[in-house]
Design an enzyme around this catalytic site. Structure first.
Site, PDB file in Angstrom:
ATOM      1  N   GLY A 153       0.797  -1.225   0.000  1.00 34.43           N
ATOM      2  CA  GLY A 153       0.000   0.000   0.000  1.00 34.43           C
ATOM      3  C   GLY A 153       0.825   1.269   0.000  1.00 34.43           C
ATOM      4  O   GLY A 153       0.321   2.330   0.369  1.00 34.43           O
ATOM      5  N   SER A 154       2.088   1.198  -0.433  1.00 37.50           N
ATOM      6  CA  SER A 154       2.888   2.434  -0.405  1.00 37.50           C
ATOM      7  C   SER A 154       2.340   3.458  -1.406  1.00 37.50           C
ATOM      8  O   SER A 154       2.403   4.663  -1.155  1.00 37.50           O
ATOM      9  CB  SER A 154       4.360   2.138  -0.693  1.00 37.50           C
ATOM     10  N   ASN A 155       1.772   2.989  -2.509  1.00 41.94           N
ATOM     11  CA  ASN A 155       1.197   3.941  -3.465  1.00 41.94           C
ATOM     12  C   ASN A 155      -0.123   4.512  -2.972  1.00 41.94           C
ATOM     13  O   ASN A 155      -0.388   5.699  -3.166  1.00 41.94           O
ATOM     14  CB  ASN A 155       1.044   3.272  -4.835  1.00 41.94           C
ATOM     15  N   LYS A 176      -7.604 -13.896 -10.163  1.00 34.61           N
ATOM     16  CA  LYS A 176      -8.853 -13.412 -10.777  1.00 34.61           C
ATOM     17  C   LYS A 176      -9.986 -13.573  -9.770  1.00 34.61           C
ATOM     18  O   LYS A 176      -9.813 -14.222  -8.734  1.00 34.61           O
ATOM     19  CB  LYS A 176      -9.152 -14.175 -12.067  1.00 34.61           C
ATOM     20  N   MET A 184      -3.326  -7.110  -7.430  1.00 34.26           N
ATOM     21  CA  MET A 184      -2.720  -8.177  -8.234  1.00 34.26           C
ATOM     22  C   MET A 184      -3.783  -9.177  -8.702  1.00 34.26           C
ATOM     23  O   MET A 184      -3.701 -10.375  -8.433  1.00 34.26           O
ATOM     24  CB  MET A 184      -1.609  -8.868  -7.432  1.00 34.26           C
ATOM     25  N   ARG A 185      -4.762  -8.642  -9.401  1.00 33.70           N
ATOM     26  CA  ARG A 185      -5.875  -9.488  -9.837  1.00 33.70           C
ATOM     27  C   ARG A 185      -6.371  -8.938 -11.171  1.00 33.70           C
ATOM     28  O   ARG A 185      -6.511  -7.724 -11.331  1.00 33.70           O
ATOM     29  CB  ARG A 185      -6.986  -9.401  -8.778  1.00 33.70           C
ATOM     30  N   ASN A 241      -4.634   1.882 -13.725  1.00 36.71           N
ATOM     31  CA  ASN A 241      -3.708   0.930 -13.109  1.00 36.71           C
ATOM     32  C   ASN A 241      -2.298   1.513 -13.121  1.00 36.71           C
ATOM     33  O   ASN A 241      -1.919   2.228 -14.045  1.00 36.71           O
ATOM     34  CB  ASN A 241      -3.716  -0.386 -13.903  1.00 36.71           C
ATOM     35  N   HIS A 292       1.692   0.470 -13.145  1.00 31.26           N
ATOM     36  CA  HIS A 292       2.520  -0.685 -13.490  1.00 31.26           C
ATOM     37  C   HIS A 292       3.996  -0.275 -13.429  1.00 31.26           C
ATOM     38  O   HIS A 292       4.369   0.774 -13.961  1.00 31.26           O
ATOM     39  CB  HIS A 292       2.174  -1.189 -14.895  1.00 31.26           C
TER      40      HIS A 292
HETATM   41  C1  GAR Z   1       3.736  -1.237  -7.359  1.00 36.61           C
HETATM   42  O1  GAR Z   1       5.093  -1.271  -7.721  1.00 36.61           O
HETATM   43  C2  GAR Z   1       2.864  -1.386  -8.592  1.00 36.61           C
HETATM   44  O2  GAR Z   1       3.408  -0.778  -9.719  1.00 36.61           O
HETATM   45  C3  GAR Z   1       2.818  -2.883  -8.748  1.00 36.61           C
HETATM   46  O3  GAR Z   1       2.687  -3.362  -7.432  1.00 36.61           O
HETATM   47  C4  GAR Z   1       3.377  -2.484  -6.548  1.00 36.61           C
HETATM   48  C5  GAR Z   1       2.469  -2.178  -5.392  1.00 36.61           C
HETATM   49  O4  GAR Z   1       3.178  -1.581  -4.363  1.00 36.61           O
HETATM   50  N1  GAR Z   1       1.732  -3.287  -9.562  1.00 36.61           N
HETATM   51  C6  GAR Z   1       1.815  -4.252 -10.473  1.00 36.61           C
HETATM   52  O5  GAR Z   1       2.823  -4.901 -10.658  1.00 36.61           O
HETATM   53  C7  GAR Z   1       0.540  -4.489 -11.265  1.00 36.61           C
HETATM   54  N2  GAR Z   1       0.800  -5.360 -12.363  1.00 36.61           N
HETATM   55  P1  GAR Z   1       2.399  -0.924  -3.135  1.00 36.61           P
HETATM   56  O6  GAR Z   1       1.426  -1.971  -2.588  1.00 36.61           O
HETATM   57  O7  GAR Z   1       3.472  -0.595  -2.163  1.00 36.61           O
HETATM   58  O8  GAR Z   1       1.686   0.291  -3.632  1.00 36.61           O
END
Ligand code: GAR
Length: 195
Positions: free
Chosen positions: A11-13, A65, A92-93, A109, A111
């Site tokens: 959840g850092s984003n 999924k 991640m789904r 999304n 990525h």
């Molecule tokens: C992030 O790096 C995001 O880009 C990636 O998961 C991480 C989540 O980090 N997403 C994917 O790879 C989607 N295909 P977070 O939970 O710390 O935000």
């Protein structure tokens, strides 16, 4: 613009989005709900920290999924939030056509690569092993093509000679933390202004 965040992990984003909101850098956007598909996901702790409802929602038995009941559970819960934007922040789904069709152009999304390079899982590791000199991160609209929807914005990250996979991951994540809130703020302005 009401924002629902979906996440699976750290959840850092989501934290970066909420910090931006707290600091007045999220434009007209306001996070109204966080949903996670794993009950132990650290992203859920952000709810209490930022005063936003955060809830585990059972996605069903599959790893990547939804089953039909799980998808319905998510669609019903999201509908109740009346979002203008749904942000996949480390969710991640894979979303199926029914899910996407209910929210046309409203799902984005994040990525961790410069799409269309390195779609799918472990994008930073893929770029690292391929030996590219520049990678980065992408925010794109979600369509039925996995990691294939229209690109909204990207940040490039140069891979330096003394990088390790860990230092590269840290720089890509830092780039994500700046990019995603900025895209959300921009969308909140352009969507409020209309076509
Ligand atoms: C992030 O790096 C995001 O880009 C990636 O998961 C991480 C989540 O980090 N997403 C994917 O790879 C989607 N295909 P977070 O939970 O710390 O935000």
């Amino acid at each position: 613009m009401r924002v629902v965040i979906l996440g699976s992990g750290r959840g850092s984003n989501a934290g970066a989005i909420l910090a931006a909101q707290q600091e007045g850098r999220l434009g007209e956007a306001r996070v109204v709900q966080i949903f996670a598909d794993r009950p132990e996901a650290p992203i859920l702790a952000l709810g209490a920290r930022f005063g936003v409802p955060a809830q585990f929602l059972d996605p069903g038995p599959f790893k990547t999924k939804f089953d039909e009941a799980g998808e319905t559970r998510y669609l019903d819960a999201i509908r109740a939030c009346a979002p203008g934007l749904i942000v996949l922040a480390g969710f991640m789904r894979i979303l199926k056509p029914r899910f996407i069709a209910e929210h046309p152009q409203k799902i984005i999304n994040l990525h961790p690569s410069l799409l269309p390079s390195f779609p799918g899982l472990d994008a930073i590791g893929q770029a690292w092993r391929r030996g590219v000199k520049i990678t980065g991160c992408t925010v794109h609209e979600v369509t039925c093509e996995v990691d294939g929807g229209p690109i909204l914005d990207q940040t490039a990250v140069r891979i330096e000679p003394d990088d390790t996979l860990e230092t590269l991951e840290a720089r890509v994540h830092a780039a994500e933390h700046a990019l995603l809130p900025a895209v959300i703020a921009r969308l909140s302005h352009s969507r409020a202004a209309g076509p």
